[in-house]
Every structure is written in structure tokens, then in C-alpha cells.
Design an enzyme around this catalytic site. Structure first.
Site, PDB file in Angstrom:
ATOM      1  N   ASP A 440      30.275  41.920  30.276  1.00 41.12           N
ATOM      2  CA  ASP A 440      30.892  42.137  31.581  1.00 41.12           C
ATOM      3  C   ASP A 440      31.300  43.593  31.729  1.00 41.12           C
ATOM      4  OD1 ASP A 440      32.224  41.930  33.972  1.00 41.12           O
ATOM      5  OD2 ASP A 440      33.939  40.822  33.176  1.00 41.12           O
ATOM      6  N   GLU A 477      35.363  46.778  40.555  1.00 36.57           N
ATOM      7  CA  GLU A 477      35.370  45.319  40.653  1.00 36.57           C
ATOM      8  C   GLU A 477      36.503  44.709  39.864  1.00 36.57           C
ATOM      9  OE1 GLU A 477      34.237  41.150  39.385  1.00 36.57           O
ATOM     10  OE2 GLU A 477      34.746  42.932  38.204  1.00 36.57           O
TER      11      GLU A 477
END
Length: 799
Positions: A440, A477
């Protein structure tokens, strides 16, 4: 006589002379034929003009947006409304579609994916601190032949300055938390001198000393259970486990109950089979969780209620809700959208002394109810008592954060299509809480680069896409979906006019099990694409991803960059990737150990899953970009809505037994029945519409002679009109007023759960009022949803 003659010749005499005229000539002998030819010529001109203007009437008004409402676009060729988009239509322009697919299936390489992963995970790239990676990404895409630019926003965020956690016994320190992950010789990025400290995004600075309470997962229900058990919460510090809900809501729930701080740790009891307790070696020697691993993350209140200017809590910059964070824009106060109490993340190694100190104090967690069962540290002597901690024992929590407004950078790439007002967007974020972030987000970043390289090879082979493709590498994000949200808010008019779909990959690879969530409009395209890509985990030779996948597609919620597209702009979205299961190596989410070394040894040895997602992503995008009829399905959507409403009905039946109905409940049931009927009508309209689209698709296979060119033009504009209906169908479910208390979320079908943050709920305005027993408001939402369903029926109507 002479006088009379003189008078006749006088200039004052009227000229009344007799003129001899020749006999009339005979008329043209073929007058009837001549008249017919004249009429035929005029009629032909009228027909030609009508044929030229017909596409305008078919396609309807076509508003034009000022250039500031659309992102950077290279020059593109746009067909006039009376022409086809290209001479090759309906075939792929430049190269056959089969050749395009072959390029997309053969270009991605394990070695290249590994190379991209090594680059993106080599050093820290926290949001607002990764400009070099943005430039690198832009330069690589341009090398692949994709015009790109960097789009920046000025965003309000925090960075860590310092922290401390100490267990105090009668004012003396009995245990001090390390609050840092161990440096491991076998993990090269874990020991970087500039590694990022453990902290929470958007956490509050604070210095508090208080007793503490174990609050399980810190869910809404957990806190209600504690109140019912008469556990004292006010003035205490909450000790919570990660899991079940978004971490920001854990802090919010503690704050709402008067607690003064929150500590969150990862319990190995949530790691499934692969734990030290079950005999597995710890990372880096084995697949079990490294005890010092810490999950960082944002604590912004993404899905709950705030009262500032009557706006709901939203992703993105908390100081600019609903509009882009550009220099000089007005900024609002953040009270209510981020925590006011300090919080820190810790490892289970640091949590052990805190949990053990609660042994024997307060009720055992297992005595509350089944939702409090579990906890994987019992073999370490933890009894999982709730507390509060005994008198004379307290926690000292210090959290120091610096809040700044700083630039963040999105990289936007454009591949212009022949139809510029039909756009497919592919996105992945680039920022990470740690130096690594191999899963991620940088498994997705590596994958996106291979997608870009694949498209570049296709362009070099002569491919000219039918529709426009946008590639996006988002920043910010992790703090709260910032880069994508600000971009959507800036370009909303252009996106509302053009966007067909948004295809998101956040974590492309963290294990061997394929998972996906999507708007039902995209289900058909996803099933087809997964059937074309070979699976890396075949049990039988030749199996595709579809063969090894359950086929389950989850509901869209939040937690990644699709949120603004789906929930705010009404653009059908999808999120997909490979994840780990309960029997796979533990994925060290948001930890230093989400590193290249972990990925290379446990996550995806050989980088085969990276390549599989690259192929799937590009094949899926190509199917939507290149097929003349948009690869969407309205019937799947209508079926999904009927299933969602059935789930809502089950909740209503559980909450309000028919044996004890009030007038409010009776009114609700009446509105609900009408909504059921309206959804049935939508289903019928969808079946008819999809059948018409299938008929048009069959017509594409017919051999139309060149001299019947108008039939081909007519078919093209029939397809254009049909595609517009598919494109705008999701938008029909946007409600301008937004959800109660969080008006940024406009979609009446999909939203993150009010008390979960990540997980999606369906018909949120309806279901949340049913759960709260607010029957009058549930009736209101039944009418709101019915109105939006009627709009969808009207859009799909064929006559």
C-alpha cells in the site's frame, strides 16, 4: 395638316405610338419533365441538410465547458456530429482489437514490476513530501508516449514532532513505550535514518495523564456496551484494538464519551491462523506479525457528522470541503472534522504491559457479549479485563504535531480518444505512511506504470483509442483521499459531462486472493476481463483469475480514491487487487515492514501477481474504451438495487415487528411498498434497454454497403445516444441535498457506513434511519430514493 404633324412630333406630345409585337413563341416542349427535375433537386438538397442536422437532434444539446473545467489535454481530433469518430469505426483504429489485447497481455513483465517497486519503496514518500517521485512518474509516462502533467493543491496536514507513552505507578515510570519499530537486519528500509516516526494523520497535539480503559475495537456498539456495563469513561484514555471500523471513528467515539486520549494497537488475534501462538515464525524469519509493527494512519472523521456550514464530514482537505484547495481560496475551521483529543498508534509489544496491568480490574471482555470475545495475547499472560486501571496506575500520553499548509502533487496522464467526451480514468495513490509501502500503495504504483507502458506500446504500434484515457497518480490519499478528492472537486463539471468509469487499484498485491468492489454497472465488464487473464495461483493449468476467484463483488464504501468519483460525482467505480487471507503471511499494513523485502519474500515472490493485475487493469480499461457499445449493464444495477432494498426491508422487519405498528411505521411501510414497485419498474426498463443495446451491438456485425453510408452514421448516433444513457445512469442516483448530516456524500445508493468509515452501506439514508428508529425520516428517504429511481427510469426510456 403640317401643324398637326408638327404637334405630333413635338417633345411635349405624349408618346402614344403603336408597337407591333411578334406572335408568342411556343412553350418548352418538355415542361413537365423540367418541373419534376426542379422539384427533385430541391427535395434532395432538403434531405441532405436534414441528414446533416439529424445527429444534432438525436444527440440532443451538447453544452461546452470553459477550458478551466477540464484537465490538461493534448490536441485531439474530434469528429463533427455528422461524421463517424474515425474511418475505422466500429473497428479499433490503427490496429485490430485482438492485436491490442495481445499487446496488453504480453507487455507487463515481472522484472519491470520489481524495478518499479524497488524505486517507489526505496525511501520515505509521505504525502506532501514526494515531489521527486511525482516527477519520476511523469517522466516515465512521457517516455511511454503519454502526455502528462503535475497538478498541485495546497493542503492542510500534520507532521510528527514527538511523542511519549509511559505507564506510571504512583508517579514513577514502570514501563515506557518504545513507540518505534525495530530495525531488522533482513529488512533494508526498516533502518533508514530518515524513516517516518509512528503517528496518526490529523491527530491532535496533547499532553494528558489519566487512568485508562480497554474498549475492544472502539466501535459505536462497543462504547454502548461499556455505558450499559456502567464502566467509567469520562476523563480516561481509551485503549483500542485495530479492526472492524476506520481508526478515526475509534478516536471520535472516545472523544464523544468524554475521554481524553486514544491508543490503538494491532492484536495478533486478528491475524488468523498465521501467529506466533500457532507456531509460526515472526517476520522477517517467518510469516507471522513482527511484534514491534505499528499501523499508522489517518484519524480524520471521514464519514460522520459535523455542523460547520451545514456540511457533512468529507474526504479531502478539511479546510476546503466541497471545493478544491487552490492557493488563495477561503479556508474553514476544522473543528468537528478532525479529533480534538490526542491519539497515537502502538505495537502489541508496547500494548502488552498496559493490557497486563488491567488483569483483574473491571469485568472481563468475554463477559460483555460475543463481540468482545477474542484477543491473541492470552498466551502472553493477558486476561483482557476492561478496567479502568486501578488507583495509582495511570498513563502519560504525549503527542506533538505540527500543522501546515503544504503542496501535494497529482500526476495526470492523458491518452486522447476519437470521442473526447467519453473518458475512462485509472488511478492509484503514490504516498505512503512509511518508507516502503510495497503493498500500500506501491504495488499499485508499479502496476500502473506497467499499464502505462502497455498503452504506450500499443500507441507505438499505431493504436488510436476510441475514447479518452486518463491515468492518475494521486498524492495525499493516506491522510483522507486528498489528491483525488481535490481533483474531482476542481474538475467536476468536466467529469460530470464526460466520465464513463473510474477504475481504482490501491493495493494491487498483498497476498494471493483476488478481491473486488464495484458499482453493479461494471460487474459484467469485470467478469469478462478476469476471464481473459491467466491466474498466478492456478491449481489446474490454464485457469484464469475468474476461475480461481469466488466471483463475489463487494459494495462500494470508502477508504480509497474511488470515494469522490462514486459518492460525490456519481461516476461508476471499481476497486480491485490481490489480498491475503487468514492462512497467508500477515500483511504489515501501514507499518515499516510493508517493505520491498517483505513483498519479495512473502507478499509476491517473483512479482507474478503484480503482472496479473497490470494485465487485468489494462484489459478491463480497453474493453470499456474500445467497444462501440459501452461495456456496462443496467440490469445488473437494477438487480443490485432490488437486493439492497430487500436487505433494508429485513432490517425494518427486525426493528419494527408488524404486531406493534405506530402510524409512523404504517406510513413508512406504505412508502416502502411504493419504492419496491418503482424498483420493479426500473428492472423492467433496464432489461428492455439492455436488450436494445444488444440489438445495436448485433447490428454492428452487419455488412453495410459503402453506398448506404447514412445507415452507418445513423447506427453510430443511435449507439452514441445509448452510451450517453449508460454514462449518465449512475448520476441519476445523486441527491443534491446529500445524506443527513454529511451532505458531501450525494449518492443515495452507496456511502461509507456512518459507524464503520470504510465498509460500504447501501441506501444509507434509508437504512440509517431504520436503524435509529426514525420512521418519519425513513419515509422521507423512501420518497427521495423513489424520485431518483424515477429519474433513472426516465433516462432509460426508449421512446
Amino acid at each position: 395638316m403640317k401643324e398637326k404633324q408638327d404637334m405630333a412630333n413635338c417633345e411635349h406630345t405624349p408618346l402614344l405610338q403603336t408597337v407591333i409585337v411578334a406572335p408568342p413563341r411556343p412553350r418548352y416542349p418538355h415542361s413537365t419533365l423540367r418541373r419534376f427535375c426542379t422539384i427533385a433537386l430541391v427535395t434532395s438538397l432538403i434531405i441532405i441538410v436534414a441528414l446533416f442536422l439529424l445527429p444534432f437532434a438525436i444527440d440532443g444539446p451538447r453544452p461546452h465547458w470553459h477550458h478551466r473545467h477540464r484537465p490538461f489535454l493534448a490536441s485531439f481530433s474530434s469528429s463533427s456530429p455528422s461524421q463517424l469518430p474515425s474511418d475505422a469505426w466500429p473497428l479499433t483504429q490503427g490496429i485490430p482489437y485482438e492485436e491490442l489485447q495481445q499487446i496488453l497481455l504480453t507487455t507487463p513483465e515481472e522484472a519491470k514490476a520489481r524495478e518499479w517497486s524497488q524505486y517507489y519503496t526505496a525511501g520515505p514518500h509521505l504525502a506532501g513530501k514526494n515531489l521527486s517521485q511525482a516527477i519520476f512518474t511523469k517522466e516515465r509516462w512521457e517516455e511511454f508516449g503519454i502526455a502528462s502533467e503535475i497538478v498541485s493543491y495546497d493542503v492542510y496536514v500534520n507532521y510528527p514532532l514527538g511523542h511519549r507513552l509511559a505507564l506510571l505507578e504512583k508517579s514513577d515510570t514502570s514501563a515506557e513505550g518504545a513507540l518505534e519499530e525495530d530495525v531488522l537486519e533482513k529488512d533494508h528500509t526498516s533502518g533508514l535514518a530518515d524513516r517516518i516516526p509512528t503517528f496518526h494523520g490529523y491527530s491532535a497535539s496533547g499532553n494528558v495523564t489519566a487512568s485508562y480503559v480497554y474498549v475492544n475495537y472502539g466501535t459505536f456498539e462497543d462504547f454502548n456496551d461499556l455505558v450499559k456495563a456502567n464502566v467509567s469513561l469520562a476523563g480516561k484514555i481509551a485503549l483500542a484494538k485495530y479492526g472492524r471500523i476506520f481508526r478515526g471513528l475509534k478516536v471520535k467515539h472516545a472523544q464523544e464519551h468524554g475521554m481524553v486520549g486514544t491508543i490503538i494497537y494491532s492484536d495478533p488475534g486478528d491475524d488468523g491462523e498465521v501467529t506466533e501462538k500457532n507456531g509460526y515464525a515472526l517476520y522477517p524469519d517467518g510469516p507471522a506479525r513482527q511484534p514491534s509493527s505499528v499501523q499508522r494512519g489517518s484519524t480524520q472523521f471521514l464519514s460522520n457528522v459535523m455542523t460547520i456550514f451545514l456540511l457533512g464530514v468529507a474526504p479531502g482537505d478539511p479546510t476546503t470541503p466541497g471545493y478544491p484547495s487552490k492557493p488563495g481560496v477561503p479556508r474553514q475551521e476544522v473543528n468537528g472534522s478532525i479529533p480534538s483529543i490526542p491519539s497515537i498508534p502502538i505495537s502489541y509489544l508496547d500494548a502488552l504491559p498496559l493490557l497486563k496491568a488491567l488483569n483483574g480490574h473491571g469485568p472481563k471482555a468475554s463477559s460483555i457479549n460475543k463481540w468482545w470475545l477474542g484477543g491473541g495475547l492470552d498466551y502472553k499472560g493477558v486476561e483482557y479485563n476492561i478496567g479502568p486501571s486501578p488507583e495509582g496506575l495511570a498513563l502519560h500520553l504525549v503527542n506533538e504535531q505540527e500543522y501546515v499548509t503544504t503542496p501535494m502533487w497529482n500526476v495526470i496522464g492523458i491518452i486522447n480518444g476519437s470521442i473526447p467526451d467519453e473518458v475512462v480514468i485509472l488511478g492509484n495513490h503514490r504516498d505512503a505512511w512509511v518508507a516502503g509501502g510495497a503493498g500500500d500503495p506501491n504495488s499499485g504504483s508499479a502496476t500502473l506504470n506497467e499499464v502505462a507502458r502497455s498503452f504506450g506500446n500499443a500507441l507505438e504500434a499505431g493504436w488510436k483509442p476510441l475514447r479518452t484515457i486518463v491515468l492518475a497518480s494521486w498524492d495525499g490519499e493516506e491522510y483522507g483521499l486528498i489528491g483525488s478528492t481535490e481533483w474531482v472537486e476542481e474538475y467536476l463539471p468536466w467529469l460530470s459531462k464526460t466520465a464513463v468509469a473510474y477504475l481504482n487499484v490501491d493495493v494491487s498485491t498483498a497476498g494471493p486472493r483476488f478481491k473486488a468492489s464495484a458499482s453493479p454497472l461494471l460487474n459484467k465488464a469485470l467478469y469478462e476481463a478476469t476471464s481473459l487473464v491467466q491466474s498466478p495461483n492456478q491449481t489446474v493449468s490454464g485457469q484464469t483469475i475468474r476461475d480461481t476467484w469466488s466471483g463475489h463483488i463487494s459494495t462500494m464504501g470508502s477508504g480509497s480514491d474511488f470515494t469522490a468519483f462514486q459518492d460525490f460525482a456519481g461516476i461508476p467505480s471499481l476497486d480491485m487487487g490481490f489480498a491475503g487471507g487468514s492462512e497467508d503471511a500477515v500483511y504489515h499494513y501501514h507499518s515499516n515492514y510493508d517493505s520491498f523485502d517483505w513483498m519479495d519474500k512473502f507478499g509476491d515472490p517473483g512479482f507474478h501477481y503484480h503482472v496479473a493485475v497490470s494485465k487485468l487493469w489494462s484489459i478491463l480499461a480497453a474493453s470499456i474504451v474500445e467497444k462501440p457499445l459501452l461495456h456496462l449493464n443496467a440490469t445488473n444495477y437494477a438487480t443490485g438495487l432490488q437486493n439492497y432494498l430487500k436487505a433494508a426491508k429485513d432490517k425494518a422487519d427486525q426493528s419494527a415487528p408488524k404486531s406493534a405498528e405506530s402510524p409512523e411505521i404504517s406510513s413508512f411501510r406504505g412508502a416502502f411498498r411504493h419504492l419496491e414497485y418503482t424498483l420493479h419498474r426500473l428492472f423492467n426498463a433496464s432489461v428492455e434497454f439492455d436488450a436494445y443495446a444488444a440489438y445495436l451491438e448485433e447490428s454492428l456485425g452487419e455488412d453495410i454497403p459503402w453506398w448506404k453510408w447514412w445507415e452507418k452514421v445513423r447506427l453510430y448516433w443511435q449507439i452514441r445516444r445509448t452510451n450517453d444513457k449508460y454514462k449518465y445512469l449512475e448520476r441519476q442516483f445523486l441527491y443534491l441535498g446529500g445524506l443527513d448530516g454529511r451532505s458531501w456524500f450525494k449518492h443515495v445508493v452507496f456511502a461509507p457506513g456512518l459507524h464503520t468509515g470504510y465498509a460500504g452501506v447501501t441506501f444509507p439514508g434509508l437504512v440509517e434511519n431504520i436503524e435509529a428508529g426514525q420512521w418519519d425520516n425513513a419515509t422521507v428517504w423512501s420518497h427521495i430514493i423513489e424520485d431518483r429511481v424515477e429519474a433513472a427510469i426516465g433516462l432509460l426510456h426508449l421512446h
